[in-house]
Design a protein around this motif. Structure first.
Motif, PDB file in Angstrom:
ATOM      1  N   GLY A  41       0.778  -1.235   0.000  1.00 57.41           N
ATOM      2  CA  GLY A  41       0.000   0.000   0.000  1.00 57.41           C
ATOM      3  C   GLY A  41       0.806   1.280   0.000  1.00 57.41           C
ATOM      4  N   ASN A  42       2.124   1.175  -0.006  1.00 54.96           N
ATOM      5  CA  ASN A  42       3.001   2.344  -0.077  1.00 54.96           C
ATOM      6  C   ASN A  42       3.599   2.445  -1.472  1.00 54.96           C
ATOM      7  OD1 ASN A  42       2.779   3.142   2.685  1.00 54.96           O
ATOM      8  ND2 ASN A  42       4.074   1.400   3.213  1.00 54.96           N
ATOM      9  N   VAL A  43       3.973   3.648  -1.872  1.00 48.00           N
ATOM     10  CA  VAL A  43       4.553   3.869  -3.195  1.00 48.00           C
ATOM     11  C   VAL A  43       6.020   4.257  -3.023  1.00 48.00           C
ATOM     12  CG1 VAL A  43       4.412   5.200  -5.334  1.00 48.00           C
ATOM     13  CG2 VAL A  43       2.318   4.600  -4.101  1.00 48.00           C
ATOM     14  N   TYR A  44       6.866   3.626  -3.816  1.00 52.21           N
ATOM     15  CA  TYR A  44       8.311   3.828  -3.744  1.00 52.21           C
ATOM     16  C   TYR A  44       8.856   4.195  -5.112  1.00 52.21           C
ATOM     17  CZ  TYR A  44       7.602   1.269   0.595  1.00 52.21           C
ATOM     18  OH  TYR A  44       7.150   0.871   1.813  1.00 52.21           O
ATOM     19  N   ASP A  45       9.813   5.126  -5.133  1.00 52.36           N
ATOM     20  CA  ASP A  45      10.539   5.465  -6.355  1.00 52.36           C
ATOM     21  C   ASP A  45      11.875   4.736  -6.279  1.00 52.36           C
ATOM     22  OD1 ASP A  45      12.034   6.501  -8.435  1.00 52.36           O
ATOM     23  OD2 ASP A  45      11.588   8.599  -7.979  1.00 52.36           O
ATOM     24  N   LEU A  46      12.008   3.649  -7.029  1.00 47.15           N
ATOM     25  CA  LEU A  46      13.205   2.805  -6.984  1.00 47.15           C
ATOM     26  C   LEU A  46      14.199   3.102  -8.100  1.00 47.15           C
ATOM     27  CD1 LEU A  46      11.547  -0.633  -6.102  1.00 47.15           C
ATOM     28  CD2 LEU A  46      12.523   1.076  -4.555  1.00 47.15           C
ATOM     29  N   THR A  47      14.000   4.185  -8.810  1.00 43.41           N
ATOM     30  CA  THR A  47      14.856   4.508  -9.952  1.00 43.41           C
ATOM     31  C   THR A  47      16.336   4.466  -9.586  1.00 43.41           C
ATOM     32  OG1 THR A  47      13.071   5.936 -10.753  1.00 43.41           O
ATOM     33  CG2 THR A  47      15.219   6.151 -11.825  1.00 43.41           C
ATOM     34  N   MET A  48      16.707   5.091  -8.496  1.00 43.63           N
ATOM     35  CA  MET A  48      18.118   5.157  -8.096  1.00 43.63           C
ATOM     36  C   MET A  48      18.651   3.823  -7.561  1.00 43.63           C
ATOM     37  SD  MET A  48      18.749   8.185  -8.991  1.00 43.63           S
ATOM     38  CE  MET A  48      20.354   8.518  -8.326  1.00 43.63           C
ATOM     39  N   TRP A  49      17.765   2.900  -7.237  1.00 44.93           N
ATOM     40  CA  TRP A  49      18.151   1.617  -6.651  1.00 44.93           C
ATOM     41  C   TRP A  49      18.385   0.542  -7.713  1.00 44.93           C
ATOM     42  CZ3 TRP A  49      20.387  -0.153  -2.626  1.00 44.93           C
ATOM     43  CH2 TRP A  49      20.210  -1.443  -2.171  1.00 44.93           C
ATOM     44  N   ILE A  50      17.911   0.777  -8.929  1.00 48.38           N
ATOM     45  CA  ILE A  50      17.979  -0.245  -9.980  1.00 48.38           C
ATOM     46  C   ILE A  50      19.386  -0.806 -10.134  1.00 48.38           C
ATOM     47  CG2 ILE A  50      17.759  -0.655 -12.473  1.00 48.38           C
ATOM     48  CD1 ILE A  50      15.386   1.329 -12.414  1.00 48.38           C
ATOM     49  N   ASP A  51      20.365   0.050 -10.299  1.00 48.95           N
ATOM     50  CA  ASP A  51      21.738  -0.422 -10.524  1.00 48.95           C
ATOM     51  C   ASP A  51      22.494  -0.720  -9.231  1.00 48.95           C
ATOM     52  OD1 ASP A  51      21.630  -0.412 -13.333  1.00 48.95           O
ATOM     53  OD2 ASP A  51      21.962   1.749 -13.375  1.00 48.95           O
ATOM     54  N   GLN A  52      21.871  -0.482  -8.076  1.00 51.73           N
ATOM     55  CA  GLN A  52      22.524  -0.760  -6.795  1.00 51.73           C
ATOM     56  C   GLN A  52      22.017  -2.042  -6.148  1.00 51.73           C
ATOM     57  OE1 GLN A  52      21.986   2.641  -4.268  1.00 51.73           O
ATOM     58  NE2 GLN A  52      22.856   4.050  -5.755  1.00 51.73           N
ATOM     59  N   HIS A  53      20.902  -2.567  -6.622  1.00 60.08           N
ATOM     60  CA  HIS A  53      20.291  -3.733  -5.988  1.00 60.08           C
ATOM     61  C   HIS A  53      21.229  -4.934  -6.048  1.00 60.08           C
ATOM     62  CE1 HIS A  53      17.418  -7.187  -5.755  1.00 60.08           C
ATOM     63  NE2 HIS A  53      16.992  -6.451  -4.727  1.00 60.08           N
ATOM     64  N   PRO A  54      21.549  -5.528  -4.896  1.00 58.26           N
ATOM     65  CA  PRO A  54      22.481  -6.669  -4.884  1.00 58.26           C
ATOM     66  C   PRO A  54      22.005  -7.862  -5.708  1.00 58.26           C
ATOM     67  CG  PRO A  54      22.148  -5.828  -2.656  1.00 58.26           C
ATOM     68  CD  PRO A  54      21.160  -5.126  -3.546  1.00 58.26           C
ATOM     69  N   GLY A  55      20.698  -8.007  -5.881  1.00 59.09           N
ATOM     70  CA  GLY A  55      20.165  -9.118  -6.661  1.00 59.09           C
ATOM     71  C   GLY A  55      20.122  -8.849  -8.158  1.00 59.09           C
ATOM     72  N   GLY A  56      20.610  -7.682  -8.578  1.00 64.68           N
ATOM     73  CA  GLY A  56      20.638  -7.336  -9.994  1.00 64.68           C
ATOM     74  C   GLY A  56      19.499  -6.421 -10.391  1.00 64.68           C
ATOM     75  N   ARG A  57      19.707  -5.704 -11.465  1.00 58.47           N
ATOM     76  CA  ARG A  57      18.742  -4.713 -11.924  1.00 58.47           C
ATOM     77  C   ARG A  57      17.431  -5.329 -12.398  1.00 58.47           C
ATOM     78  NH1 ARG A  57      20.538  -0.696 -15.409  1.00 58.47           N
ATOM     79  NH2 ARG A  57      18.668  -0.699 -16.646  1.00 58.47           N
ATOM     80  N   ASP A  58      17.472  -6.554 -12.934  1.00 60.60           N
ATOM     81  CA  ASP A  58      16.250  -7.183 -13.444  1.00 60.60           C
ATOM     82  C   ASP A  58      15.214  -7.414 -12.347  1.00 60.60           C
ATOM     83  OD1 ASP A  58      17.223  -7.172 -16.018  1.00 60.60           O
ATOM     84  OD2 ASP A  58      17.930  -9.247 -15.948  1.00 60.60           O
ATOM     85  N   ALA A  59      15.688  -7.662 -11.121  1.00 62.37           N
ATOM     86  CA  ALA A  59      14.753  -7.875 -10.014  1.00 62.37           C
ATOM     87  C   ALA A  59      13.931  -6.615  -9.761  1.00 62.37           C
ATOM     88  CB  ALA A  59      15.513  -8.270  -8.748  1.00 62.37           C
ATOM     89  N   ILE A  60      14.553  -5.463  -9.879  1.00 62.01           N
ATOM     90  CA  ILE A  60      13.836  -4.202  -9.664  1.00 62.01           C
ATOM     91  C   ILE A  60      13.008  -3.854 -10.895  1.00 62.01           C
ATOM     92  CG2 ILE A  60      14.062  -1.744  -9.146  1.00 62.01           C
ATOM     93  CD1 ILE A  60      14.791  -3.675  -6.839  1.00 62.01           C
ATOM     94  N   LEU A  61      13.578  -3.996 -12.081  1.00 66.44           N
ATOM     95  CA  LEU A  61      12.850  -3.665 -13.306  1.00 66.44           C
ATOM     96  C   LEU A  61      11.566  -4.484 -13.440  1.00 66.44           C
ATOM     97  CD1 LEU A  61      15.819  -3.262 -15.812  1.00 66.44           C
ATOM     98  CD2 LEU A  61      14.316  -1.466 -14.908  1.00 66.44           C
ATOM     99  N   SER A  62      11.557  -5.683 -12.869  1.00 69.31           N
ATOM    100  CA  SER A  62      10.366  -6.538 -12.978  1.00 69.31           C
ATOM    101  C   SER A  62       9.178  -6.015 -12.171  1.00 69.31           C
ATOM    102  CB  SER A  62      10.693  -7.965 -12.536  1.00 69.31           C
ATOM    103  OG  SER A  62      10.908  -8.017 -11.134  1.00 69.31           O
ATOM    104  N   ILE A  63       9.415  -5.095 -11.236  1.00 68.41           N
ATOM    105  CA  ILE A  63       8.300  -4.566 -10.438  1.00 68.41           C
ATOM    106  C   ILE A  63       8.025  -3.091 -10.727  1.00 68.41           C
ATOM    107  CG2 ILE A  63       8.547  -6.278  -8.598  1.00 68.41           C
ATOM    108  CD1 ILE A  63       9.942  -4.101  -6.908  1.00 68.41           C
ATOM    109  N   CYS A  64       8.729  -2.509 -11.680  1.00 66.43           N
ATOM    110  CA  CYS A  64       8.496  -1.102 -12.037  1.00 66.43           C
ATOM    111  C   CYS A  64       7.103  -0.937 -12.643  1.00 66.43           C
ATOM    112  CB  CYS A  64       9.531  -0.619 -13.050  1.00 66.43           C
ATOM    113  SG  CYS A  64      11.206  -0.518 -12.410  1.00 66.43           S
TER     114      CYS A  64
END
Length: 137
Positions: free
Chosen positions: A83-106
C-alpha cells in the motif's frame, strides 16, 4: 605547571568529543518493518527534497495505480508494496540481486515479489523505506 594545563585541555577536548559522538548516534530498532499507509510521514514527491512543516498537514502524497504504472522503466521506476509507493529509480543499478529484479516490479504492485524475497528481513525493509514517496489511493 604548563604541562598540567595542556593535559587538562586535552582531557576536556576528549570528553567533549566523546559526548558529541555518542549524542549523534542513532539506532534502528530491530523490529523495524515497512511502514503501513497510516505510518507514512508526509513527504515530497521529489526524492531527496525537503519541505518545511506546515501547521495543517494534508498527509502523505497519494498515488493511483495508474500514476504508478506511468513509471515503469529504468528512467523512472515506481512500485507499490503493502500500500506504499516507492521510487526505486536510483536503486535499480545498486540492488544486490541485480537490476532485473527491480525492473520486474516497475510500474506495478511489487508486494508479492518483495515479500517472497525479503519478507521479514530488517535490512531490505529499512533500505526500501528510504525510497518511500507516498501511499496508494
Amino acid at each position: 605547571m604548563k604541562s598540567y594545563v595542556i593535559v587538562a585541555i586535552i582531557v576536556v577536548l576528549l570528553l567533549v568529543g566523546g559526548i558529541f559522538l555518542f549524542s549523534n548516534q542513532t539506532s534502528i530498532p530491530p523490529d523495524l518493518t515497512v511502514p503501513t499507509p497510516t505510518q507514512v510521514p508526509a513527504v515530497s514527491s521529489t526524492p531527496g527534497a525537503t519541505t518545511a512543516a506546515s501547521p495543517v498537514s494534508s498527509g502523505p502524497k497519494q498515488y493511483t495505480l495508474a500514476d504508478v504504472s506511468a513509471h515503469s522503466d529504468a528512467t523512472s521506476c515506481y512500485t507499490t508494496i503493502n500500500g506504499n509507493v516507492y521510487d526505486l529509480t536510483m536503486w535499480i543499478d545498486q540492488h544486490p540481486g541485480g537490476r532485473d529484479a527491480i525492473l520486474s516490479i516497475c510500474g506495478k504492485d511489487g508486494t508479492s515479489a518483495f515479500m517472497a524475497m525479503h519478507g521479514g528481513q530488517g535490512r531490505p525493509e529499512r533500505e526500501l523505506a528510504t525510497f518511500l514517496i507516498g501511499v496508494l489511493k
